[in-house]
Scaffold this motif. Structure first.
Motif, PDB file in Angstrom:
ATOM      1  N   GLN A 260       3.885   1.635  -1.204  1.00 33.16           N
ATOM      2  CA  GLN A 260       4.503   1.834  -2.514  1.00 33.16           C
ATOM      3  C   GLN A 260       3.528   2.500  -3.476  1.00 33.16           C
ATOM      4  OE1 GLN A 260       7.760   1.284  -1.274  1.00 33.16           O
ATOM      5  NE2 GLN A 260       7.947   0.952  -3.469  1.00 33.16           N
ATOM      6  N   GLY A 261       2.257   2.128  -3.392  1.00 29.42           N
ATOM      7  CA  GLY A 261       1.254   2.749  -4.247  1.00 29.42           C
ATOM      8  C   GLY A 261       1.088   4.233  -3.960  1.00 29.42           C
ATOM      9  N   LEU A 262       1.092   4.595  -2.680  1.00 30.57           N
ATOM     10  CA  LEU A 262       0.949   6.010  -2.321  1.00 30.57           C
ATOM     11  C   LEU A 262       2.176   6.820  -2.724  1.00 30.57           C
ATOM     12  CD1 LEU A 262      -0.734   5.676   1.188  1.00 30.57           C
ATOM     13  CD2 LEU A 262      -1.759   6.646  -0.874  1.00 30.57           C
TER      14      LEU A 262
ATOM     15  N   HIS B  55       0.827  -1.204   0.000  1.00 32.67           N
ATOM     16  CA  HIS B  55       0.000   0.000   0.000  1.00 32.67           C
ATOM     17  C   HIS B  55       0.865   1.259   0.000  1.00 32.67           C
ATOM     18  CE1 HIS B  55      -2.651   3.098   1.884  1.00 32.67           C
ATOM     19  NE2 HIS B  55      -3.545   2.548   1.083  1.00 32.67           N
TER      20      HIS B  55
ATOM     21  N   ALA C  65       3.979   6.278  -5.246  1.00 35.19           N
ATOM     22  CA  ALA C  65       3.951   6.422  -6.702  1.00 35.19           C
ATOM     23  C   ALA C  65       2.856   7.388  -7.172  1.00 35.19           C
ATOM     24  CB  ALA C  65       3.736   5.056  -7.355  1.00 35.19           C
ATOM     25  N   HIS C  66       1.916   7.711  -6.286  1.00 31.50           N
ATOM     26  CA  HIS C  66       0.794   8.570  -6.676  1.00 31.50           C
ATOM     27  C   HIS C  66       0.607   9.683  -5.641  1.00 31.50           C
ATOM     28  CE1 HIS C  66      -0.014   4.709  -8.725  1.00 31.50           C
ATOM     29  NE2 HIS C  66      -0.395   5.495  -9.716  1.00 31.50           N
ATOM     30  N   PRO C  67       1.444  10.701  -5.681  1.00 31.14           N
ATOM     31  CA  PRO C  67       1.306  11.821  -4.742  1.00 31.14           C
ATOM     32  C   PRO C  67       0.030  12.609  -5.016  1.00 31.14           C
ATOM     33  CG  PRO C  67       2.925  12.322  -6.434  1.00 31.14           C
ATOM     34  CD  PRO C  67       2.558  10.882  -6.612  1.00 31.14           C
ATOM     35  N   PRO C  68      -0.404  13.435  -4.065  1.00 27.01           N
ATOM     36  CA  PRO C  68      -1.635  14.218  -4.268  1.00 27.01           C
ATOM     37  C   PRO C  68      -1.513  15.149  -5.470  1.00 27.01           C
ATOM     38  CG  PRO C  68      -0.429  14.969  -2.325  1.00 27.01           C
ATOM     39  CD  PRO C  68       0.214  13.699  -2.755  1.00 27.01           C
ATOM     40  N   GLN C  69      -2.639  15.356  -6.143  1.00 25.72           N
ATOM     41  CA  GLN C  69      -2.649  16.161  -7.364  1.00 25.72           C
ATOM     42  C   GLN C  69      -3.506  17.427  -7.241  1.00 25.72           C
ATOM     43  OE1 GLN C  69      -0.789  15.329 -10.136  1.00 25.72           O
ATOM     44  NE2 GLN C  69       0.024  13.685  -8.847  1.00 25.72           N
ATOM     45  N   ARG C  70      -4.531  17.387  -6.403  1.00 26.93           N
ATOM     46  CA  ARG C  70      -5.446  18.520  -6.291  1.00 26.93           C
ATOM     47  C   ARG C  70      -4.934  19.531  -5.262  1.00 26.93           C
ATOM     48  NH1 ARG C  70      -8.532  14.174  -5.428  1.00 26.93           N
ATOM     49  NH2 ARG C  70      -9.162  14.842  -3.327  1.00 26.93           N
TER      50      ARG C  70
ATOM     51  N   GLN D 220      -6.850  14.149   0.891  1.00 25.73           N
ATOM     52  CA  GLN D 220      -5.850  13.440   0.108  1.00 25.73           C
ATOM     53  C   GLN D 220      -4.728  13.010   1.063  1.00 25.73           C
ATOM     54  OE1 GLN D 220      -4.967  15.351  -3.947  1.00 25.73           O
ATOM     55  NE2 GLN D 220      -5.717  17.090  -2.770  1.00 25.73           N
TER      56      GLN D 220
END
Length: 211
Positions: free
Chosen positions: A38-40, A36, A42-47, A175
């Motif tokens: 590693q997934g976070l 879990h 790889a996908h930092p907050p965007q908004r 987020q």
């Protein structure tokens, strides 16, 4: 005919089986946390959000700012510098290990890292659950309606569950930002905090806080 020794002491078999099951469960939870995390990462907050809420941990180590907590603050400052958040909020009470107030230590770190924007301090919480419950009124009073919660990668799955169970996400658009601290980068799932996290998850689950 003599029975095998293990049959003469069935309680030992039960005990060994229980210990093995516990170890396997612990490893499975740890592996899930790592996946879990590693997934976070790889996908930092965007908004864009009104604030970054940094959750506390031990403030000092050997007389210096603890690198794990410093890394969380540095991640929040980086979010501010990119324009993703406009203010920082720090949540953490007095640390029983070093006697320092975590929120104050985080504010000092943010200033040292070059952040000059508005900061909010919640200096009373002593657990992740209290980080959220005590920060909510502070954030609402400041007009915050969207927030990026910042903590180390291993911590965020439990935070997500506590956010949902407590209704924190009904007050804010939430987020999550995984802080790649030096503690995490050095040891990953073998860092001290990550190794303790499965026990914290089990404890929170038994208390009905996660499900």
């Amino acid at each position: 005919m003599k029975r095998p020794r293990w049959l003469r002491r069935p309680w030992q078999v039960v005990l060994a089986g229980g210990l093995l099951a516990g170890v396997l469960a612990y490893v499975a939870i740890g592996a899930f946390i790592w996946w879990h995390a590693q997934g976070l990462l790889a996908h930092p907050p965007q908004r864009q959000a009104d604030a970054a809420l940094v959750l506390g941990s031990r403030a000092y180590l050997d007389g210096k700012p603890h690198p794990c907590l410093a890394g969380r603050v540095d991640t929040a400052v980086a979010l501010a510098k990119t324009g993703l958040v406009r203010q920082l909020a720090f949540s953490g009470g007095v640390d029983s290990e070093d006697g320092r107030t975590e929120a104050t230590a985080m504010k000092e770190r943010a200033v040292t890292a070059g952040f000059a924007g508005p900061m909010l301090l919640e200096p009373a919480s002593t657990s992740t659950r209290l980080n959220l419950s005590l920060s909510r009124p502070m954030l609402l009073a400041a007009g915050v309606r969207s927030v990026v919660i910042v903590s180390e990668p291993f911590h965020l799955w439990r935070i997500e569950r506590l956010v949902k169970m407590s209704g924190f996400d009904r007050s804010f658009d939430v987020q999550y930002a995984a802080a790649p601290t030096s503690c995490w980068n050095a040891l990953g799932p073998l860092s001290k905090g990550a190794l303790r996290e499965p026990a914290a998850i089990v404890n929170n689950a038994f208390r009905g806080l996660l499900f």
